[in-house]
Write a protein that holds these residues in place. Sequence first.
Motif, short mmCIF file in Angstrom:
data_model
loop_
_atom_site.label_atom_id
_atom_site.label_comp_id
_atom_site.label_asym_id
_atom_site.label_seq_id
_atom_site.Cartn_x
_atom_site.Cartn_y
_atom_site.Cartn_z
N ALA A 1 3.68 9.45 6.86
CA ALA A 1 2.64 8.62 6.22
C ALA A 1 1.27 9.00 6.75
O ALA A 1 1.12 9.41 7.91
CB ALA A 1 2.92 7.15 6.51
N SER A 2 0.25 8.84 5.91
CA SER A 2 -1.13 9.00 6.39
C SER A 2 -1.39 7.90 7.42
O SER A 2 -0.68 6.89 7.44
CB SER A 2 -2.12 8.87 5.23
N LEU A 3 -2.42 8.10 8.22
CA LEU A 3 -2.72 7.10 9.26
C LEU A 3 -2.96 5.72 8.65
O LEU A 3 -2.45 4.71 9.14
CB LEU A 3 -3.93 7.56 10.09
N ALA B 1 -1.38 0.25 7.65
CA ALA B 1 -1.29 -0.85 6.68
C ALA B 1 0.10 -1.48 6.73
O ALA B 1 0.24 -2.71 6.79
CB ALA B 1 -1.59 -0.34 5.27
N VAL B 2 1.12 -0.65 6.74
CA VAL B 2 2.50 -1.16 6.69
C VAL B 2 2.90 -1.77 8.03
O VAL B 2 3.43 -2.89 8.08
CB VAL B 2 3.45 -0.02 6.27
N ASP B 3 2.65 -1.07 9.12
CA ASP B 3 3.11 -1.58 10.41
C ASP B 3 2.30 -2.79 10.88
O ASP B 3 2.85 -3.75 11.42
CB ASP B 3 3.12 -0.46 11.46
N LEU B 4 0.98 -2.77 10.64
CA LEU B 4 0.20 -3.96 10.97
C LEU B 4 0.54 -5.09 10.01
O LEU B 4 0.60 -6.26 10.40
CB LEU B 4 -1.31 -3.65 10.93
N GLY B 5 0.77 -4.74 8.75
CA GLY B 5 1.15 -5.75 7.76
C GLY B 5 2.42 -6.49 8.18
O GLY B 5 2.51 -7.72 8.07
N GLN C 1 0.82 -1.22 0.00
CA GLN C 1 0.00 0.00 0.00
C GLN C 1 0.85 1.27 0.00
O GLN C 1 0.43 2.31 -0.52
CB GLN C 1 -0.94 -0.01 1.21
N ALA C 2 2.02 1.20 0.62
CA ALA C 2 2.82 2.41 0.78
C ALA C 2 4.30 2.02 0.87
O ALA C 2 4.61 0.86 1.14
CB ALA C 2 2.39 3.14 2.06
N PRO C 3 5.20 2.98 0.65
CA PRO C 3 6.63 2.66 0.79
C PRO C 3 6.93 2.11 2.19
O PRO C 3 6.39 2.59 3.18
CB PRO C 3 7.30 4.02 0.61
#
Length: 182
Positions: free
Chosen positions: A109-111, A116-120, A85-87
């Motif tokens: 980053a947006s919330l 998305a990245v950290d939970l991912g 979803q994001a870098p």
Amino acid sequence: MLGVHDTDVELLCAVDLVNSGKDEEQLADLDALGDFVTRHRVSDVTRLTQEDLLAVHRLRERIQPLFDTSDDEAAAKIVNTLLAQAPVIPRMTSHDDHPWHLHYSYPGASLADHLAVDLGMAFGRIIASGQRERLRRCAAPGCRRVLVDMSRNRSRRYCDARTCGNRLHVAAYRQRRRAEAG
Ligand SMILES: [Zn+2]
Ligand SMILES: [Zn+2]
């Protein structure tokens, strides 16, 4: 559970996020979203907008199937969409008195991108370590909430709701169902 502070913290955050959409909507407005951010000490969050709220609701829908699937491959696919979803930029941080840990979302980053990245990454670690089955639905009748089982012997079946896991409550429900059916 994994003995890694940030993985446990992120997974509990994911559980709270998914459960916020069960029963009544608990992330109905920006105040509620701000409370969520504070409660989970999500760092680097600046001003929240309506778009953030909608993006977090969409993210919540995408995370939920991770608690339903019994298939590592399906779960891995979902995690990959979160990480795409994001870098992803790993860096160490010690915000809010947390011990040193890794963050993966890019600065500013947006919330929704941040989550998305950290939970991912947290979901990725639990799947990669053969522990996906710790992600579950609550076993109480009628409850739609999810949980992450952090018990040593993976025996937890109920969510945190006060009524769930209360044996009297479950027994009364079964009796009611029998009465209705009979
Ligand atoms: Zn952190
Ligand atoms: Zn429950």
